[in-house]
Design a protein around this motif. Structure first.
Motif, PDB file in Angstrom:
ATOM      1  N   VAL A 170      41.905  38.262  38.347  1.00 24.70           N
ATOM      2  CA  VAL A 170      41.962  37.498  39.593  1.00 24.70           C
ATOM      3  C   VAL A 170      41.379  38.360  40.712  1.00 24.70           C
ATOM      4  O   VAL A 170      41.711  39.541  40.837  1.00 24.70           O
ATOM      5  CB  VAL A 170      43.401  37.061  39.928  1.00 24.70           C
ATOM      6  N   THR A 171      40.531  37.770  41.509  1.00 24.64           N
ATOM      7  CA  THR A 171      39.863  38.515  42.568  1.00 24.64           C
ATOM      8  C   THR A 171      40.725  38.563  43.824  1.00 24.64           C
ATOM      9  O   THR A 171      41.695  37.812  43.977  1.00 24.64           O
ATOM     10  CB  THR A 171      38.514  37.870  42.923  1.00 24.64           C
ATOM     11  N   ARG A 172      40.329  39.433  44.725  1.00 25.13           N
ATOM     12  CA  ARG A 172      41.013  39.563  46.010  1.00 25.13           C
ATOM     13  C   ARG A 172      40.962  38.240  46.765  1.00 25.13           C
ATOM     14  O   ARG A 172      41.962  37.800  47.345  1.00 25.13           O
ATOM     15  CB  ARG A 172      40.308  40.662  46.802  1.00 25.13           C
ATOM     16  N   THR A 173      39.804  37.580  46.748  1.00 23.92           N
ATOM     17  CA  THR A 173      39.658  36.303  47.443  1.00 23.92           C
ATOM     18  C   THR A 173      40.565  35.236  46.850  1.00 23.92           C
ATOM     19  O   THR A 173      41.192  34.450  47.573  1.00 23.92           O
ATOM     20  CB  THR A 173      38.194  35.827  47.382  1.00 23.92           C
ATOM     21  N   ARG A 215      37.799  47.305  37.955  1.00 22.32           N
ATOM     22  CA  ARG A 215      36.862  47.819  38.954  1.00 22.32           C
ATOM     23  C   ARG A 215      35.749  46.823  39.252  1.00 22.32           C
ATOM     24  O   ARG A 215      35.136  46.260  38.341  1.00 22.32           O
ATOM     25  CB  ARG A 215      36.241  49.135  38.491  1.00 22.32           C
ATOM     26  N   GLY A 216      35.539  46.613  40.550  1.00 20.02           N
ATOM     27  CA  GLY A 216      34.476  45.717  40.983  1.00 20.02           C
ATOM     28  C   GLY A 216      34.813  44.243  40.852  1.00 20.02           C
ATOM     29  O   GLY A 216      33.996  43.399  41.199  1.00 20.02           O
ATOM     30  N   ALA A 217      36.022  43.931  40.357  1.00 21.53           N
ATOM     31  CA  ALA A 217      36.359  42.523  40.131  1.00 21.53           C
ATOM     32  C   ALA A 217      37.680  42.152  40.793  1.00 21.53           C
ATOM     33  O   ALA A 217      37.738  41.217  41.604  1.00 21.53           O
ATOM     34  CB  ALA A 217      36.413  42.211  38.659  1.00 21.53           C
ATOM     35  N   GLY A 218      38.756  42.851  40.463  1.00 16.89           N
ATOM     36  CA  GLY A 218      40.061  42.490  41.010  1.00 16.89           C
ATOM     37  C   GLY A 218      41.179  43.126  40.231  1.00 16.89           C
ATOM     38  O   GLY A 218      41.150  44.321  39.954  1.00 16.89           O
ATOM     39  N   TYR A 219      42.146  42.309  39.845  1.00 15.46           N
ATOM     40  CA  TYR A 219      43.322  42.807  39.162  1.00 15.46           C
ATOM     41  C   TYR A 219      43.667  41.881  37.990  1.00 15.46           C
ATOM     42  O   TYR A 219      43.311  40.707  37.947  1.00 15.46           O
ATOM     43  CB  TYR A 219      44.530  42.880  40.109  1.00 15.46           C
ATOM     44  N   SER A 220      44.395  42.444  37.035  1.00 16.85           N
ATOM     45  CA  SER A 220      44.856  41.656  35.897  1.00 16.85           C
ATOM     46  C   SER A 220      46.245  42.139  35.513  1.00 16.85           C
ATOM     47  O   SER A 220      46.515  43.338  35.495  1.00 16.85           O
ATOM     48  CB  SER A 220      43.903  41.804  34.714  1.00 16.85           C
ATOM     49  N   LEU A 221      47.116  41.178  35.213  1.00 11.70           N
ATOM     50  CA  LEU A 221      48.458  41.526  34.762  1.00 11.70           C
ATOM     51  C   LEU A 221      48.551  41.207  33.266  1.00 11.70           C
ATOM     52  O   LEU A 221      48.334  40.070  32.854  1.00 11.70           O
ATOM     53  CB  LEU A 221      49.513  40.746  35.541  1.00 11.70           C
TER      54      LEU A 221
END
Length: 223
Positions: A170-173, A215-221
């Motif tokens: 999931v991205t920051r946006t 990196r360069g994309a967002g986060y993942s749980l």
């Protein structure tokens, strides 16, 4: 269409109800939060219009109680409190839309009709689980490996979003839009700050991290 109007100002309530009836709708009125809660549980409505500042049980508490009781009727908040935080609080409490006073009845009517046209909400799971992390949507509680983890409201909402999108990036946006209701980048580090807080509570005390930076994309749980 049957509408429940929960409004303590008699003049405003009479105006809304009479205007809805003039359009051929059925409008019921509750003058305080407790009466509104009982009516919401006892009868079926297509839409509810709820004031924020109510005696007996304030609007936020009323909506939370209605949702906690499993009532999925669309809710429109009507309030003189129009700041961004006020609108976000209303939506986070479980409302579907938010209209600020003073208002034009034509806009209220259009919003009520739009909510009534929405397809019925599908029953959704009340517990989310990823690895040994569990979140209870009804109790609004979080635990990992059996240990309770207290979260602030925004942290809780962010975790819901991450868990519902487990194993996805999931991205920051995306997080700004889903959790903070921003449809633009306000040039803030609010996402990074809240991710850091979540990590301190959910990952740091345990052996294995669940929140990962892509990196360069967002986060993942994921586990």
């Amino acid at each position: 269409m049957r509408v429940l109007v929960v409004e303590d100002d008699r003049e405003t309530a009479d105006y809304i109800c009479s205007s809805l009836r003039a359009l051929g709708h059925v409008a019921d009125h509750a003058a305080d939060g407790r009466q509104g809660f009982l009516l919401a549980l006892d009868s079926e409505f297509d839409v509810m219009v709820v004031d924020r500042m109510l005696p007996g049980l304030d609007g936020l508490s009323l909506v939370k109680s209605i949702r906690g009781a499993g009532v999925a009727t669309p809710i429109l908040f009507l309030s003189a409190l129009g700041a961004l935080n006020d609108r976000v609080d209303g939506l986070e409490a479980g409302a579907d839309d938010y209209l600020v006073k003073p208002f034009a009845f034509s806009e209220l009517s259009a919003r009520v009709s739009a909510l009534a046209r929405r397809p019925p909400m599908q029953a959704e799971e009340t517990r989310l689980r990823v690895s040994d992390l569990e979140l209870d949507l009804i109790r609004r509680s979080v635990c990992r490996a059996g240990r309770d983890i207290p979260l602030q409201p925004r942290e809780f909402r962010l975790l819901i979003y991450l868990m519902r999108n487990a194993d996805r990036v999931v991205t920051r946006t995306m997080m700004l839009e889903a959790v903070w209701e921003f449809n633009f980048d306000p040039n803030t580090n609010v996402v990074e700050t809240h991710i850091s807080r979540l990590r301190n509570k959910i990952d740091k005390p345990f052996d294995r991290p669940l929140i990962h930076t892509v990196r360069g994309a967002g986060y993942s749980l994921h586990g």
